[in-house]
Design a protein around this motif. Structure first.
Motif, PDB file in Angstrom:
ATOM      1  N   LEU A   7       1.210  -1.477  -0.008  1.00 38.76           N
ATOM      2  CA  LEU A   7      -0.012   0.004   0.213  1.00 38.76           C
ATOM      3  C   LEU A   7       1.361   1.503  -0.281  1.00 38.76           C
ATOM      4  O   LEU A   7       0.176   2.404  -0.021  1.00 38.76           O
ATOM      5  CB  LEU A   7      -0.537   0.052   1.539  1.00 38.76           C
ATOM      6  N   VAL A   8       2.109   1.194   0.732  1.00 39.17           N
ATOM      7  CA  VAL A   8       3.188   3.024   0.536  1.00 39.17           C
ATOM      8  C   VAL A   8       3.249   2.560  -0.895  1.00 39.17           C
ATOM      9  O   VAL A   8       3.428   4.209  -1.066  1.00 39.17           O
ATOM     10  CB  VAL A   8       4.064   2.457   1.788  1.00 39.17           C
ATOM     11  N   PRO A   9       3.981   1.767  -1.246  1.00 35.04           N
ATOM     12  CA  PRO A   9       4.649   2.497  -2.727  1.00 35.04           C
ATOM     13  C   PRO A   9       2.992   2.863  -3.618  1.00 35.04           C
ATOM     14  O   PRO A   9       3.580   3.165  -4.439  1.00 35.04           O
ATOM     15  CB  PRO A   9       5.087   1.236  -3.116  1.00 35.04           C
ATOM     16  N   VAL A  10       2.348   2.094  -3.740  1.00 35.12           N
ATOM     17  CA  VAL A  10       0.929   2.343  -4.484  1.00 35.12           C
ATOM     18  C   VAL A  10       0.889   4.013  -3.960  1.00 35.12           C
ATOM     19  O   VAL A  10       0.193   4.120  -5.077  1.00 35.12           O
ATOM     20  CB  VAL A  10       0.060   1.095  -4.421  1.00 35.12           C
ATOM     21  N   SER A  11       0.865   4.045  -3.089  1.00 34.40           N
ATOM     22  CA  SER A  11       0.131   5.406  -2.587  1.00 34.40           C
ATOM     23  C   SER A  11       1.003   6.573  -2.819  1.00 34.40           C
ATOM     24  O   SER A  11       0.503   7.408  -3.291  1.00 34.40           O
ATOM     25  CB  SER A  11      -0.299   5.813  -1.420  1.00 34.40           C
ATOM     26  N   LEU A  12       2.087   6.069  -2.882  1.00 35.77           N
ATOM     27  CA  LEU A  12       3.115   6.937  -2.900  1.00 35.77           C
ATOM     28  C   LEU A  12       3.558   7.612  -4.673  1.00 35.77           C
ATOM     29  O   LEU A  12       3.488   8.625  -5.242  1.00 35.77           O
ATOM     30  CB  LEU A  12       4.764   6.428  -2.418  1.00 35.77           C
TER      31      LEU A  12
END
Length: 50
Positions: A7-12
């Motif tokens: 989720l963190v890389p996708v949101s970034l």
């Protein structure tokens, strides 16, 4: 907790794409004439067709 790895890389990535899109619209002068469209809607330049 493993879902944060995804989720963190996708949101970034989505935030970076949104920022790139916003900068692209600024460079293409999309926000120069904000009131022009509103006045063009109100003006009646064409003659009514019968």
């Amino acid at each position: 907790m493993n879902v944060l790895i995804i989720l963190v890389p996708v949101s970034l990535t989505l935030a970076a794409l949104a920022l790139i899109g916003f900068i692209w619209t600024l460079r293409r002068d999309q926000y120069d004439d904000l009131e022009g469209d509103a006045w063009r809607i109100l003006s009646e330049d064409e003659t009514p067709k019968d």
